[in-house]
Design an enzyme around this catalytic site. Structure first.
Site, mmCIF file in Angstrom:
data_model
loop_
_atom_site.group_PDB
_atom_site.id
_atom_site.type_symbol
_atom_site.label_atom_id
_atom_site.label_comp_id
_atom_site.label_asym_id
_atom_site.label_seq_id
_atom_site.Cartn_x
_atom_site.Cartn_y
_atom_site.Cartn_z
ATOM 1 N N VAL A 291 7.941 -5.329 -8.990
ATOM 2 C CA VAL A 291 6.977 -4.795 -8.005
ATOM 3 C C VAL A 291 5.625 -5.509 -8.054
ATOM 4 O O VAL A 291 5.298 -6.163 -9.031
ATOM 5 C CB VAL A 291 6.710 -3.275 -8.190
ATOM 6 N N GLU A 292 4.883 -5.326 -6.981
ATOM 7 C CA GLU A 292 3.538 -5.905 -6.798
ATOM 8 C C GLU A 292 3.575 -7.416 -7.037
ATOM 9 O O GLU A 292 2.629 -8.009 -7.561
ATOM 10 C CB GLU A 292 2.508 -5.178 -7.665
#
Ligand code: CAA
Length: 379
Positions: free
Chosen positions: A364-365
């Protein structure tokens, strides 16, 4: 001095919630994918959600280093609640930094108090790492914009009251919109079945002729992608902090287990092979924490030479913190399962959940490959 007292009190409150509410329910909440909405509101009530928020909307206006130290503590007890908080706070900061007065009034108090959760909607089925290739469009219509398209892997999808949606307003132009839950033409798609982070819902968002008033444009037309990347600088540091909390829990569980479990008539902690593993887990966790803290200090201090003079050095540092801390999280939780042996592979001893939760942090991110790309570009 005053700030350190506030931080100590917050950590005390997190420890209380963690020990009394979160940890005892962790296995069941994971199995049943049960998000405790009341508990999330309590995070607002104790002040965690407003730590870096503006005072006029109920926030404490503390700096990022204070915030990440408390967020790390929440992640120690629950990675999914800490991630939910960090994404919602990222949205809150986007509104605070780029929003109009009316938008701030509409959303900030609610996000800070925990009455509302915020989601960040950038990724699409064909544009994860290559975020700028997104296809969702926002066509100018009378009084606002009409959104068409869909977003994937949205943290807190279905729980949130507001979604920051990045959409194409021109061939080479991306803009950001605040889409409230219940906007006409906005529906939720499928809920993902995930390896970890099970209590935090991840969903698809679908926009079919979804009307968004022009008052819900965040920043200016065409600013959306830069707003998103700049928000991700902060988001990546907080994801790093979350990984440190997770690693610390895996280390503490492994230490405790090694002091009780005997093999060959000897406690595990007397074997040098186990001692070396624990030493590496502790060293890496400390190193990750130090890097996350350095990035948080650079973010949180407007006087910092790094944030003022050299935006690209700051971007690289944020990516380094995310990369290092989440790779450490994966390694430390994997070693924790190894130290526990057979029981480590069962849900009863928690470490298998921590290992499953850790994996998502490397994705993620921005995947950790994207972080390396960002670091290399900014060297
Ligand atoms: N802050 C502000 N502006 C920035 C920036 C930053 N950190 N980084 C780049 N920019 C600017 C650039 O200067 C450039 O501006 P100009 O057009 O004026 O030159 C513009 O933004 C575009 O930048 P790039 O040319 O570098 O863009 P790119 O398309 O080549 O690559 C990327 C960008 C770094 C690969 C980016 O696509 C990326 O980070 N991809 C990963 C996606 C990602 O992180 N997704 C996260 C999903 S959200 C999530 O997971 C949250 C959750 O719910 C858990």
């Amino acid at each position: 001095m005053e700030n350190s007292f506030v931080i100590q009190e917050l950590v005390k409150q997190i420890d209380r919630l963690g020990k009394e509410v979160i940890w005892p329910a962790a296995i069941e909440a994971d199995e049943e994918e049960k998000f405790d909405r009341k508990l999330f509101s309590q995070l607002g009530e104790i002040g965690l959600l407003g730590m870096v928020g503006a005072e006029e909307y109920g926030g404490s206006n503390l700096n990022y280093s204070d915030y990440v130290s408390v967020l790390e503590r929440l992640a120690y007890y629950s990675l999914p609640y800490a991630v939910t908080a960090s994404v919602s706070i990222m949205v809150q900061k986007m509104i605070e930094d780029a929003g109009s007065e009316a938008q701030k009034k509409q959303y900030l108090e609610k996000l800070i108090s925990g009455e509302m959760i915020g989601s960040f909607a950038l990724s699409e089925s064909h544009s994860g790492s290559d975020a700028a290739a997104l296809k969702t469009t926002a066509k100018k219509v009378s009084g606002g914009f009409e959104l068409q398209g869909s977003k994937m892997w949205i943290t807190s999808g279905g729980l949130s009251g507001v979604y920051v949606v990045m959409a194409r307003t021109g061939e080479k132009e991306i803009s950001a919109f605040l889409v409230p839950d219940g906007a006409p033409g906005f529906t939720l798609g499928k809920k993902e079945k995930k390896m970890g982070w099970k209590l935090s819902p991840t969903r698809e968002l679908i926009f079919q002729n979804c009307f968004v008033s022009e008052t819900q444009l965040l920043g200016k037309v065409g600013e959306g992608f830069k707003l998103a990347l700049s928000a991700l600088n902060k988001g990546r540091v907080t994801i790093g902090a979350v990984a440190v909390g997770l690693s610390q829990m895996a280390l503490d569980l492994s230490l405790a287990f090694s002091k009780e479990r005997k093999q060959f008539n000897t406690l595990l902690n007397q074997f040098q092979g186990i001692q070396f593993m624990l030493a590496d887990m502790a060293t890496e966790t400390y190193a990750a924490r130090a890097l996350v803290m350095q990035a948080a200090q650079a973010l949180g201090n407007p006087q910092s030479s790094l944030s003022q003079k050299n935006a690209s050095a700051l971007t690289a540092l944020c990516s380094m913190a995310k990369l290092k801390a989440t790779d450490v999280g994966m390694q430390v939780t994997t070693d924790a399962v190894q130290i526990h042996g057979g029981v480590g592979y069962t849900s009863e001893y928690h470490v298998e959940r921590l290992m499953r939760d850790a994996k998502a942090l490397q994705i993620v991110e921005g995947t950790n490959q994207i972080q390396r790309m960002v670091i290399a570009r900014n060297l």
